[in-house]
Design an enzyme around this catalytic site. Structure first.
Site, PDB file in Angstrom:
ATOM      1  N   CYS A   1       0.598  -1.301   0.134  1.00  0.00           N
ATOM      2  CA  CYS A   1       0.115  -0.058  -0.022  1.00  0.00           C
ATOM      3  C   CYS A   1       0.941   1.143  -0.103  1.00  0.00           C
ATOM      4  O   CYS A   1       0.199   2.247  -0.267  1.00  0.00           O
ATOM      5  CB  CYS A   1      -0.951  -0.047   1.173  1.00  0.00           C
ATOM      6  SG  CYS A   1      -2.020  -1.599   1.177  1.00  0.00           S
TER       7      CYS A   1
ATOM      8  N   HIS B   1      -3.620   6.975   2.388  1.00  0.00           N
ATOM      9  CA  HIS B   1      -4.111   5.930   1.984  1.00  0.00           C
ATOM     10  C   HIS B   1      -5.370   5.314   2.433  1.00  0.00           C
ATOM     11  O   HIS B   1      -5.794   5.406   3.441  1.00  0.00           O
ATOM     12  CB  HIS B   1      -3.086   4.678   2.461  1.00  0.00           C
ATOM     13  CG  HIS B   1      -3.446   3.190   2.166  1.00  0.00           C
ATOM     14  ND1 HIS B   1      -3.771   2.901   0.578  1.00  0.00           N
ATOM     15  CD2 HIS B   1      -3.359   2.293   2.706  1.00  0.00           C
ATOM     16  CE1 HIS B   1      -3.835   1.594   0.741  1.00  0.00           C
ATOM     17  NE2 HIS B   1      -3.919   1.049   1.931  1.00  0.00           N
TER      18      HIS B   1
ATOM     19  N   ASN C   1     -10.223  -0.306  -0.778  1.00  0.00           N
ATOM     20  CA  ASN C   1      -8.673  -0.331  -0.579  1.00  0.00           C
ATOM     21  C   ASN C   1      -8.208  -0.935  -1.938  1.00  0.00           C
ATOM     22  O   ASN C   1      -8.164  -2.288  -2.058  1.00  0.00           O
ATOM     23  CB  ASN C   1      -8.217  -1.046   0.471  1.00  0.00           C
ATOM     24  CG  ASN C   1      -6.680  -1.056   0.898  1.00  0.00           C
ATOM     25  OD1 ASN C   1      -5.839  -0.626  -0.105  1.00  0.00           O
ATOM     26  ND2 ASN C   1      -6.424  -1.730   1.855  1.00  0.00           N
TER      27      ASN C   1
HETATM   28  O1  UT7 Z   1      -3.971  -1.495   3.373  1.00  0.00           O
HETATM   29  C1  UT7 Z   1      -3.047  -1.832   3.902  1.00  0.00           C
HETATM   30  C2  UT7 Z   1      -2.928  -2.484   5.242  1.00  0.00           C
HETATM   31  N1  UT7 Z   1      -4.220  -2.915   5.631  1.00  0.00           N
HETATM   32  C3  UT7 Z   1      -5.203  -2.271   6.714  1.00  0.00           C
HETATM   33  O2  UT7 Z   1      -4.684  -0.913   7.049  1.00  0.00           O
HETATM   34  C4  UT7 Z   1      -6.277  -2.875   7.249  1.00  0.00           C
HETATM   35  C5  UT7 Z   1      -6.125  -2.685   8.724  1.00  0.00           C
HETATM   36  N2  UT7 Z   1      -7.209  -3.453   9.310  1.00  0.00           N
HETATM   37  C6  UT7 Z   1      -8.410  -3.096   9.387  1.00  0.00           C
HETATM   38  O3  UT7 Z   1      -8.928  -2.341   8.668  1.00  0.00           O
HETATM   39  C7  UT7 Z   1      -9.592  -3.992  10.163  1.00  0.00           C
HETATM   40  O4  UT7 Z   1      -8.896  -4.744  11.089  1.00  0.00           O
HETATM   41  C8  UT7 Z   1     -10.486  -4.926   9.475  1.00  0.00           C
HETATM   42  C9  UT7 Z   1     -11.531  -4.027   8.699  1.00  0.00           C
HETATM   43  C10 UT7 Z   1      -9.876  -5.797   8.639  1.00  0.00           C
HETATM   44  C11 UT7 Z   1     -11.388  -5.667  10.634  1.00  0.00           C
HETATM   45  O5  UT7 Z   1     -12.120  -4.716  11.423  1.00  0.00           O
HETATM   46  P1  UT7 Z   1     -11.700  -4.799  12.718  1.00  0.00           P
HETATM   47  O6  UT7 Z   1     -12.385  -3.836  13.331  1.00  0.00           O
HETATM   48  O7  UT7 Z   1     -10.340  -4.869  13.087  1.00  0.00           O
HETATM   49  O8  UT7 Z   1     -12.387  -6.400  13.043  1.00  0.00           O
HETATM   50  P2  UT7 Z   1     -11.872  -7.358  13.964  1.00  0.00           P
HETATM   51  O9  UT7 Z   1     -10.980  -8.288  13.066  1.00  0.00           O
HETATM   52  O10 UT7 Z   1     -11.438  -6.944  15.387  1.00  0.00           O
HETATM   53  O11 UT7 Z   1     -13.368  -8.169  14.332  1.00  0.00           O
HETATM   54  C12 UT7 Z   1     -14.100  -8.003  15.172  1.00  0.00           C
HETATM   55  C13 UT7 Z   1     -15.273  -8.695  14.858  1.00  0.00           C
HETATM   56  C14 UT7 Z   1     -15.045 -10.392  14.983  1.00  0.00           C
HETATM   57  O12 UT7 Z   1     -16.084 -11.052  15.784  1.00  0.00           O
HETATM   58  P3  UT7 Z   1     -15.981 -11.376  17.168  1.00  0.00           P
HETATM   59  O13 UT7 Z   1     -14.928 -12.159  17.217  1.00  0.00           O
HETATM   60  O14 UT7 Z   1     -15.966 -10.033  18.009  1.00  0.00           O
HETATM   61  O15 UT7 Z   1     -17.299 -12.028  17.489  1.00  0.00           O
HETATM   62  C15 UT7 Z   1     -14.898 -10.640  13.755  1.00  0.00           C
HETATM   63  O16 UT7 Z   1     -14.997 -12.053  13.781  1.00  0.00           O
HETATM   64  O17 UT7 Z   1     -16.172  -8.462  13.682  1.00  0.00           O
HETATM   65  C16 UT7 Z   1     -16.090  -9.863  13.013  1.00  0.00           C
HETATM   66  N3  UT7 Z   1     -16.009  -9.688  11.494  1.00  0.00           N
HETATM   67  C17 UT7 Z   1     -17.048  -9.403  10.786  1.00  0.00           C
HETATM   68  N4  UT7 Z   1     -18.320  -9.278  10.801  1.00  0.00           N
HETATM   69  C18 UT7 Z   1     -19.072  -8.979   9.962  1.00  0.00           C
HETATM   70  C19 UT7 Z   1     -14.816  -9.394  10.786  1.00  0.00           C
HETATM   71  N5  UT7 Z   1     -15.056  -9.318   9.622  1.00  0.00           N
HETATM   72  C20 UT7 Z   1     -16.364  -9.224   9.511  1.00  0.00           C
HETATM   73  C21 UT7 Z   1     -17.338  -8.683   8.576  1.00  0.00           C
HETATM   74  N6  UT7 Z   1     -18.539  -8.686   8.574  1.00  0.00           N
HETATM   75  N7  UT7 Z   1     -16.785  -8.499   7.151  1.00  0.00           N
END
Ligand code: UT7
Length: 331
Positions: free
Chosen positions: A116, A256, A286
């Protein structure tokens, strides 16, 4: 004599027609529109559909548009730098393929792999070629066909990525506008949190790697998120401090587009109001190396000569950085 700087003199872009909406993703994985919007800011992303099409098929029209806008022939381009992690092939470089597709017959081309942050790393590299006085027209293109390496059964990654390309032309300038400073960083110890497990020389493709889905982008989202929030905000602030820039001096932040929450954290650290932040994540998601030039493409008509612009990125590697430039033209 005024120092030669590398000024952006034209911008081109390309996004595929197909819109993959949050609603459609709801039919593919266990997710919902509300979760995606509130956790990322994304509403839809573009997907390149069609057999045999790759990153060069998006980069080529972006560069062609830029040449038309500037009124130059592709044959005038000296160098083509392509930032991508989804090259058409492992080799040769996608930059070469783009040159061939558009008729940039006098250019040498190479790819930059910095995920990125690829566009920022390539922009700084291209600017150095111009500043050296040796090259007059350098094209920097950021392109990724993320749909080629996204697992559409993994809800944690498939909701954020999209496809697209953006390109800028760099030319020498002696009026003090153009690329003025960059702080770029990388830390290979972050590789385990965002990478593709197989297909490289350590683990070449086999039936087993394909069955284990090891040719998709693997991301530990939360960990990357934490590093991204700190990395992008800190480096942007560091660049401001280094150059004695205040929030009032800055016309635009071009961040970004990985997650709206990361963008907000960076703007807060820089003390910038939202009106000065380019955000188009809602419509493209993204697009990895393409996010920054696609912002410039979308905002080009609103940019004025002399505007101070900070571009900032964070990505796999880890790689991150920020660049300060003064815009060189009024549209
Ligand atoms: O581009 C270069 C580098 N990349 C980035 O900068 C991306 C950085 N990361 C992110 O943007 C975020 O971590 C994500 C968007 C990928 C994920 O968001 P998050 O707020 O960090 O979610 P999480 O992984 O902490 O998950 C929270 C909850 C989990 O459920 P439990 O365990 O709390 O019950 C996940 O299983 O949300 C759940 N979850 C979803 N729920 C609905 C994860 N993905 C989804 C989804 N829909 N698509």
């Amino acid at each position: 004599m005024q120092k030669i700087t590398a000024a952006i003199t034209a911008v081109g872009g390309y996004v595929p027609e197909y819109r993959l909406t949050n609603k459609e993703l709801e039919t593919m994985v266990d997710t919902n529109d509300e979760w995606i919007r509130s956790r990322t800011g994304i509403e839809e992303r573009r997907i390149l559909k069609g057999e045999g099409l790759g990153s060069s098929d998006m980069a080529a029209p972006a560069v062609k548009e830029l040449c038309e806008k500037r009124g130059i022939s592709p044959a005038e381009i000296d160098c083509m730098i392509c930032a991508t992690v989804t090259p058409d092939m492992v080799f040769p470089a996608t930059a070469n393929i783009v040159c061939d597709k558009i008729g940039a017959v006098n250019a040498f081309g190479f790819d930059v792999s910095a995920a990125c942050s690829g566009f920022l790393f390539a922009l700084t590299t291209g600017a150095s070629l111009i500043e050296s006085g040796r090259y007059k027209k350098v094209v920097v293109v950021g392109v990724d066909k993320m749909s080629a390496i996204v697992d559409y059964t993994d809800r944690a990654t498939c909701i954020i990525f999209g496809d697209g390309a953006g390109a800028v032309l760099l030319e020498p300038n002696e009026e003090g506008v153009g690329v003025l400073d960059s702080i770029l960083k990388s830390d290979g110890s972050g590789k385990e949190f965002l990478h593709m497990k197989a297909g490289g020389s350590v683990k070449p493709a086999t039936m087993d790697t394909v069955l284990a889905k090891e040719h998709y982008a693997y991301q530990e989202g939360q960990t990357v998120f934490k590093f991204a929030v700190k990395g992008m905000a800190d480096v942007s602030y560091e660049l401001m401090q280094k150059n004695n820039l205040t929030a009032d001096d800055i016309a635009w932040l071009v961040p970004h587009q990985a997650n709206l929450r990361i963008i907000d954290a960076t703007a807060r650290r820089m003390d910038l109001p939202k009106e000065k932040v380019m955000i188009n994540i809602e419509k493209y998601g993204n697009t990895t190396a393409a996010t920054l030039p696609l912002c410039l493409w979308d905002w080009e008509k609103r940019l004025k000569k002399g505007d101070n612009i900070i571009l900032a990125a964070f990505g796999g590697g880890f790689t991150w950085g920020a660049t300060w430039l003064k815009w060189a033209y009024n549209s």
